[in-house]
Structures are given as structure tokens and as C-alpha cells.
Write a protein that holds these residues in place. Structure first.
Motif, PDB file in Angstrom:
ATOM      1  N   ARG A 147     -29.397  35.302  30.336  1.00 37.73           N
ATOM      2  CA  ARG A 147     -30.678  34.100  30.537  1.00 37.73           C
ATOM      3  C   ARG A 147     -32.007  34.880  30.474  1.00 37.73           C
ATOM      4  N   PRO A 148     -33.007  34.562  29.709  1.00 42.01           N
ATOM      5  CA  PRO A 148     -34.232  35.259  30.057  1.00 42.01           C
ATOM      6  C   PRO A 148     -35.180  34.793  30.989  1.00 42.01           C
ATOM      7  N   LEU A 149     -36.083  35.575  31.411  1.00 46.49           N
ATOM      8  CA  LEU A 149     -36.911  35.074  32.883  1.00 46.49           C
ATOM      9  C   LEU A 149     -37.321  33.408  32.766  1.00 46.49           C
ATOM     10  N   THR A 150     -37.655  32.857  31.366  1.00 38.77           N
ATOM     11  CA  THR A 150     -38.292  31.612  31.590  1.00 38.77           C
ATOM     12  C   THR A 150     -36.963  30.784  32.075  1.00 38.77           C
ATOM     13  N   VAL A 151     -35.995  30.824  31.504  1.00 36.98           N
ATOM     14  CA  VAL A 151     -34.954  29.818  31.961  1.00 36.98           C
ATOM     15  C   VAL A 151     -34.552  30.347  33.475  1.00 36.98           C
ATOM     16  N   GLY A 152     -34.468  31.467  33.842  1.00 31.84           N
ATOM     17  CA  GLY A 152     -33.980  31.688  35.047  1.00 31.84           C
ATOM     18  C   GLY A 152     -35.197  31.259  35.876  1.00 31.84           C
ATOM     19  N   LEU A 153     -36.235  31.239  35.684  1.00 24.28           N
ATOM     20  CA  LEU A 153     -37.402  30.610  36.493  1.00 24.28           C
ATOM     21  C   LEU A 153     -37.122  29.029  36.798  1.00 24.28           C
ATOM     22  N   SER A 154     -36.868  28.689  35.563  1.00 30.79           N
ATOM     23  CA  SER A 154     -36.735  27.163  35.668  1.00 30.79           C
ATOM     24  C   SER A 154     -35.451  26.637  36.668  1.00 30.79           C
ATOM     25  N   ALA A 160     -34.762  38.363  46.338  1.00 32.55           N
ATOM     26  CA  ALA A 160     -33.450  38.179  46.625  1.00 32.55           C
ATOM     27  C   ALA A 160     -32.840  36.895  46.099  1.00 32.55           C
ATOM     28  N   GLY A 161     -33.652  35.977  45.804  1.00 31.40           N
ATOM     29  CA  GLY A 161     -32.689  34.354  45.546  1.00 31.40           C
ATOM     30  C   GLY A 161     -32.398  34.425  44.128  1.00 31.40           C
ATOM     31  N   ALA A 162     -32.572  35.522  43.040  1.00 33.63           N
ATOM     32  CA  ALA A 162     -31.969  35.268  41.794  1.00 33.63           C
ATOM     33  C   ALA A 162     -31.964  36.742  41.199  1.00 33.63           C
ATOM     34  N   PRO A 163     -30.999  36.856  40.276  1.00 39.36           N
ATOM     35  CA  PRO A 163     -30.837  38.234  39.586  1.00 39.36           C
ATOM     36  C   PRO A 163     -32.002  38.528  38.770  1.00 39.36           C
ATOM     37  N   TRP A 164     -33.338  38.603  39.062  1.00 39.28           N
ATOM     38  CA  TRP A 164     -34.615  38.933  38.366  1.00 39.28           C
ATOM     39  C   TRP A 164     -34.446  40.010  37.718  1.00 39.28           C
ATOM     40  N   LEU A 165     -33.894  41.123  38.197  1.00 41.70           N
ATOM     41  CA  LEU A 165     -34.010  42.477  37.354  1.00 41.70           C
ATOM     42  C   LEU A 165     -33.239  42.162  36.143  1.00 41.70           C
ATOM     43  N   LYS A 166     -32.256  41.300  36.226  1.00 35.45           N
ATOM     44  CA  LYS A 166     -31.197  41.165  35.073  1.00 35.45           C
ATOM     45  C   LYS A 166     -31.969  40.387  33.925  1.00 35.45           C
ATOM     46  N   TYR A 167     -32.737  39.338  34.529  1.00 36.54           N
ATOM     47  CA  TYR A 167     -33.500  38.507  33.620  1.00 36.54           C
ATOM     48  C   TYR A 167     -34.642  39.200  32.997  1.00 36.54           C
ATOM     49  N   PHE A 168     -35.258  40.130  33.825  1.00 28.90           N
ATOM     50  CA  PHE A 168     -36.288  40.749  33.082  1.00 28.90           C
ATOM     51  C   PHE A 168     -35.723  41.809  31.892  1.00 28.90           C
ATOM     52  N   LEU A 169     -34.563  42.332  32.367  1.00 23.64           N
ATOM     53  CA  LEU A 169     -34.104  43.090  31.166  1.00 23.64           C
ATOM     54  C   LEU A 169     -33.622  42.415  29.829  1.00 23.64           C
ATOM     55  N   ASN A 170     -33.069  40.968  30.268  1.00 21.42           N
ATOM     56  CA  ASN A 170     -32.559  40.339  29.139  1.00 21.42           C
ATOM     57  C   ASN A 170     -33.979  40.004  28.420  1.00 21.42           C
ATOM     58  N   HIS A 224     -42.369  35.191  22.335  1.00 27.91           N
ATOM     59  CA  HIS A 224     -40.911  35.191  22.777  1.00 27.91           C
ATOM     60  C   HIS A 224     -40.616  35.403  24.198  1.00 27.91           C
ATOM     61  N   TRP A 225     -41.642  36.194  24.944  1.00 22.57           N
ATOM     62  CA  TRP A 225     -41.525  36.098  26.409  1.00 22.57           C
ATOM     63  C   TRP A 225     -41.516  34.809  26.917  1.00 22.57           C
ATOM     64  N   ASN A 226     -42.236  33.942  26.263  1.00 22.86           N
ATOM     65  CA  ASN A 226     -42.751  32.649  26.858  1.00 22.86           C
ATOM     66  C   ASN A 226     -41.779  31.437  26.361  1.00 22.86           C
ATOM     67  N   ASN A 227     -40.940  31.869  25.335  1.00 24.31           N
ATOM     68  CA  ASN A 227     -40.065  30.750  24.860  1.00 24.31           C
ATOM     69  C   ASN A 227     -38.837  30.348  26.151  1.00 24.31           C
ATOM     70  N   PHE A 228     -38.772  28.830  25.714  1.00 30.15           N
ATOM     71  CA  PHE A 228     -37.806  28.364  26.750  1.00 30.15           C
ATOM     72  C   PHE A 228     -36.820  27.296  26.238  1.00 30.15           C
ATOM     73  N   LEU A 229     -37.062  26.653  25.398  1.00 32.60           N
ATOM     74  CA  LEU A 229     -35.990  25.554  25.060  1.00 32.60           C
ATOM     75  C   LEU A 229     -34.959  26.081  24.317  1.00 32.60           C
ATOM     76  N   TRP A 230     -35.179  26.909  23.327  1.00 28.71           N
ATOM     77  CA  TRP A 230     -34.152  27.428  22.436  1.00 28.71           C
ATOM     78  C   TRP A 230     -33.401  28.251  23.511  1.00 28.71           C
ATOM     79  N   PRO A 231     -33.674  29.368  24.401  1.00 29.84           N
ATOM     80  CA  PRO A 231     -32.861  29.955  25.071  1.00 29.84           C
ATOM     81  C   PRO A 231     -32.046  29.274  26.235  1.00 29.84           C
TER      82      PRO A 231
END
Lengths: 297, 269
Positions: B216-223, B57-67, B199-206
Motif C-alpha cells: 500500500r502506498p501513502l495515499t491509500v494508507g492515509l485514507s 504509532a497508529g499505522a505502518p507509515w515507514l512501510k507506506y513511505f518505502l512503498n 504518482h506520489w499523489n495517485n490514489f484510485l488505482w493503487p
């Protein structure tokens, strides 16, 4: 006949360049042009609203060399490289020797070693946060069983970088293991038999036969580990943000900070050029020196 | 004596394995227990899924997953097309300047995209691709590594097949599509696994190129979700972390052999 060959040659040339062009365009846009633009912008001053940027030659470089933070970051990165490269190679080798020998629960062991490789660095950092948090973290809990005081692993300059180093080793050792594992499986079984007949101890066999045969793999892994010691910085964003007082800051993180937090693009460019130069030397050494010295056949 | 050594070997190997997955196990433990139970390592406390509910509930995870899903797909498709064409040109065609261009391409192996973040960011903005999935993916599409890998795979295709297809009246692109691409299938699979997990795991560039939950992808959303400013507790962070690594982790556990083979094939050539 020669007219036909000529036509064929021209046709191949046209096709060749056509097929290359999409990749060439993107490589130019996102690798070659940016490299040159970085070099170029590292020679100009930082433009402000009042003073437009002007050519300053090597001034950005001399400014960096006069900046104690820069040297601290370089020192941190050298320590980071100097520890993570040999330690993760050593652990990877031990893992591979174990995962290749006839031990019980081999499948579980292999999976456990390799699993960190498929996790994002950000997630790895979150997992380790649970270990390092003072008071609540697993390390402190274990320490308190033995009556040790609580330690703020990420919050004090003496330990922050080491905490970062441990996460990196954890992340990459399993990845390097699979290359050793593959190399070990190409070593013929009769070498081991011959060594047994000669009465060589297991240690002698490992040191005199296995390790030399693994040398090309080790060099391949070492080059990867060097690249990783520049590249693997994502966990800094979660664990320390380069702190406390820059004690765990690494070069790529500093470049990011310069460019996107302090908006000092010229200094970031100058640092980028230095990193590219170092990586270029690594590449040259690998191509011209090591590649020739490590193939014995 | 011999059995003692063997026992020590197994013991050491298994001990290291347990240490190696301990962070994951602790995260699993923390995510399935209330924060106070997790922190006190209360072994007999009740299991709960509340942390996952709070995290979800704390973040738009579904959107992040799709991204993230969209991002890895776009990158992979781009890489397949570009590296196939370029790899084929380098492997099977003869044209002036080829060797020089190939050395230029190999140079990109050492100029990591990660290092060029500042100028690549400027380039993406100039192209109007800031904060778009395409902007995140584009710098990775013409992968020198992929071109090299495809060139090696295509070089291994017997020239007789090429000639036979040509005699049958197949054009150059037809030969590429009907002969080379099917024969290089294992290389494509290996490359796909490596590319997707990278690229699932990439962070800095996204992190640099995205600026909204829409891209925003998952990694950025998670951070962002786990940032200390948000004051989320450790059980919830663990739950969010496990959620975001679950698809790749499960895929890895199921297709373990293929994953390892893929990394090997991609690394050694």
C-alpha cells in the motif's frame, strides 16, 4: 547505391519497430486491449453462478438510462464540470495577473497559489475536513462568531457537492495559473507602452490585448480542466463517499462503486464506454477545430 | 490614485494567497496542538508533538513511505526506458506505419488509465501482479505523454550531431545513449518531477490494486488511517496528513523554480 539505400531503409524499419515494441506491448495491455474488452463486456449480461453471462446487446445501456441514480450522477458531474472549469480558469487568470504584476510579497503569493498542486487529493480532502466538520470545523466556528447556526456542509444534499467543488477549484487553480503566468511573460512590453501612450485604461488593455493573446492558453487549460472534471474524484472517498443519498456522486466514483462494491462489471463497462466517447469528442474538437482557430500569427 | 490601485492589487493578491494556504496552516495548527485547543482555536495554548507520535504509532507509515518511494522509482525507471526508446523511434527513424502508430499512441492521452480501472484490474490479476508494486506501476510506464515529450525533445537535436557520431562509428543505440539522452537532460528532469509528484499523489488505482500494508502506498494508507470508522480525531489526522505530504512539500519549497518550470515544460509541449 540503391541497394545500399534499400538496406538502410530496412535497417531503420527493423530498429524502429524494435524500439517501439516495449511501449507498444504495454500500451496494448493497459490501454488498447482494455478499451476493446470494456466495449465487449458492456454488451454482455452480468454472469452469476447459476446463469452464465450472455450477449444482451445494448441492454446494459438501456438499463443505465432507466436508472435514476445514473442520471443524478450525470447531472452532478455536469454541474461539477460546469462550475469547476470556468471558476478555476477565472481564478487562475486573476492569480497569474497578480503574480505577474509588481506587487509586494510576490514570491510568497506565487508559492501560496501553487502549493495545493503538489499535495495529493487525499491529503487535500483531509485538510478540508477540518473546515467542513459540523460543530468543530473552521467554517462553523467562523459562522458562530456571526451568530449563524451550525451547518453540516458534507452531510446535507444541498451543500455536499458544492463542498466537493470548492476543494477541486482550490486544488487546480494554482496549477492552471502557471500556464497563464508563462504566457503573460511572452507578451512584449511595448504593447503595454503603446496602450499607455494611447491612453487606454488598464481594463481596456487587459480586455482588448491581454485576454485575446491568452486565448490559446485558455483553451489548453480548458481541455485539461475538462479531463480533470472526470478524473479528480479522490476527495469523494474522504469527504462524502458520494453521499448523502448520491447527492455528490460523480461518474468515475460511480464506475468504481459499480465494479468494486456492487460487482456489476457490465454496467461499469457501459458507463466507461460513455465516458471514453465523451472524452473522444473533446479530443476531436480540440484537434480539428480549436487548434486551427486559435493561432493568429 | 495610482498608488491606491497598486495597494488594492497587493491587498487582493495577498488576501487570496492567505485563503489559499489557510487549509495547510490550519492543519499545521491542529497537528501541533491538543484536539480541544485546536478545535477552540485557543491561540495561547501549548504546542505539542503528541499528535505526530500518536499518528506515527497508529499505522505502518515507514512501510507506506518505502512503498511509495519504491513505486515512484519503478514507474520513473520504466517510463524513462520505454519513452526514450519509443520517442527516439518516432523522432528520428523512418519506417512504414509510423504515423498510424503515433496517432494510436496519442489516442491514449484521452483514454485515461483512471477510466479503464475495471479491465486494467482484470489484466493485472491475469498477469499475477495483483497487490504488487509492479502491478500498481505497470499501466503508467508506457506513458503516451512521455513518448510525446521525448519525441519533441529528440526532434530538437541537430542532425549534424547524429551524423558526426555515426561517422565516428557509433551504432544507433550508441548515438541515442551518447548524443540524444545527454542533450535531453532538461526534459528528463522536467518529466521526472511531474511523474514523481503525480504518482506520489495517485490514489484510485493503487486503492484498487493493493490489498495489504506490504504494498500500500501513502495515499491509500492515509485514507484508511483517516476513515471515520477508525475514530481518529482531527488533530491526529492533520498530523498524519502533514507527515505524508512533508517530503514532497519540502522538496517543492526548496526547488520551487524547477518544479514550476517542469510543470510548464511538460504541459506546453
Amino acid at each position: 547505391m540503391s541497394a545500399h539505400a534499400n538496406l538502410e531503409r530496412r535497417r531503420q524499419a527493423i530498429y524502429g519497430w524494435l524500439l517501439l515494441s516495449p511501449a507498444a506491448v504495454l500500451l496494448t495491455l493497459f490501454a488498447f486491449y482494455p478499451s476493446i474488452a470494456t466495449l465487449w463486456s458492456s454488451l454482455f449480461s452480468r454472469g452469476t453462478r447459476r446463469r452464465p453471462s450472455e450477449f444482451v446487446g445494448g441492454e446494459n445501456y438501456t438499463d443505465l438510462f432507466a436508472d435514476p441514480t445514473f442520471w443524478l450522477v450525470v447531472k452532478n458531474n455536469l454541474l461539477y464540470a460546469g462550475v469547476t472549469i470556468p471558476v478555476s480558469i477565472f481564478i487562475a487568470l486573476s492569480m497569474a495577473l497578480w503574480a505577474n504584476s509588481k506587487i509586494s510579497a510576490r514570491g510568497f503569493v506565487r508559492t501560496a497559489y501553487f502549493t495545493p498542486t503538489v499535495l495529493p487529493m487525499i491529503a487535500a480532502a483531509n485538510l478540508w475536513l477540518f473546515f467542513y466538520t459540523p460543530g468543530l470545523g473552521v467554517l462553523d466556528q467562523i459562522g458562530s462568531v456571526f451568530g449563524l447556526p451550525s451547518v453540516n456542509w458534507l452531510g446535507q444534499p444541498e451543500t455536499a457537492l458544492w463542498a466537493i467543488i470548492i476543494v477541486t477549484i482550490w486544488k487546480e487553480a494554482g496549477f492552471f495559473m502557471i500556464f497563464y503566468l508563462a504566457a503573460l511573460q511572452t507578451i512584449p512590453e511595448d504593447l503595454k507602452e503603446a496602450a499607455d501612450i494611447e491612453g487606454a485604461s488598464r481594463w481596456t488593455y487587459t480586455r482588448r490585448i491581454v485576454l485575446p493573446l491568452l486565448m490559446p492558453t485558455t483553451l489548453f487549460i480548458a481541455v485539461n480542466a475538462i479531463i480533470n472534471s472526470v478524473k479528480l474524484i479522490d476527495h469523494l472517498f474522504i469527504l462524502t463517499k458520494g453521499g448523502p443519498s448520491d447527492a455528490s456522486k460523480l461518474i468515475l466514483y460511480y464506475i468504481w462503486e459499480m465494479a468494486f462494491a456492487f460487482f456489476d462489471a457490465p454496467s461499469a463497462a457501459a458507463m466507461t464506454i460513455m465516458v471514453i466517447a465523451v472524452l473522444g469528442v473533446v479530443a476531436a474538437v480540440q484537434f480539428f477545430y480549436l487548434d486551427r482557430r486559435t493561432h493568429y500569427q | 490614485m495610482k498608488s491606491l490601485i497598486k495597494f488594492m492589487d497587493s491587498f487582493g493578491a495577498i488576501l487570496l494567497a492567505i485563503i489559499w494556504i489557510a487549509p495547510l496552516l490550519f492543519a499545521f495548527w491542529a497537528a501541533t496542538h491538543s484536539t480541544s485547543d485546536a478545535v477552540n482555536l485557543n491561540l495561547f495554548s501549548a504546542w505539542t508533538l503528541d499528535n505526530f507520535r500518536v499518528a506515527w504509532a497508529g499505522a505502518p507509515w515507514l512501510k507506506y513511505f518505502l512503498n511509495t518511494f519504491l513505486l515512484v522509482t519503478v514507474i520513473l525507471l520504466g517510463q524513462f526506458v520505454l519513452t526514450t526508446l519509443a520517442g527516439f523511434a518516432f523522432a528520428q527513424l523512418r519506417f512504414p506505419g509510423k504515423d498510424y502508430v503515433f496517432i494510436l499512441v496519442l489516442m491514449q492521452l484521452f483514454i485515461l488509465p483512471e477510466v479503464l480501472i475495471v479491465e486494467n484490474y482484470a489484466m493485472v490479476s491475469r498477469l499475477g501482479l495483483f497487490d504488487t508494486v509492479l502491478g500498481v506501476g505497470m499501466p503508467y510506464m508506457a506513458s503516451a505523454f512521455g513518448i510525446f515529450l521525448m519525441r519533441q525533445a529528440f526532434k530538437g537535436v541537430p542532425i549534424e550531431l547524429h551524423e558526426a557520431a555515426r561517422i565516428e562509428g557509433c551504432g544507433l543505440l550508441g548515438i541515442l545513449w551518447r548524443v540524444y539522452v545527454p542533450l535531453a537532460r532538461p526534459t528528463y528532469l522536467a518529466y521526472a518531477l511531474v511523474s514523481v509528484s503525480t504518482h506520489w499523489n495517485n490514489f484510485l488505482w493503487p486503492l484498487i490494486v493493493t490489498n495489504s500494508p506490504e504494498t500500500r502506498p501513502l495515499t491509500v494508507g492515509l485514507s484508511i488511517f483517516g476513515a471515520p470508522e477508525n475514530g481518529v480525531d482531527i488533530s491526529v489526522i492533520s498530523a498524519a496528513t502533514l507527515m505524508s505530504v512533508a517530503p514532497l512539500l519540502i522538496a517543492f519549497l526548496v526547488f520551487q523554480r524547477q518544479f514550476v518550470q517542469a510543470f510548464l515544460r511538460a504541459g506546453i509541449k
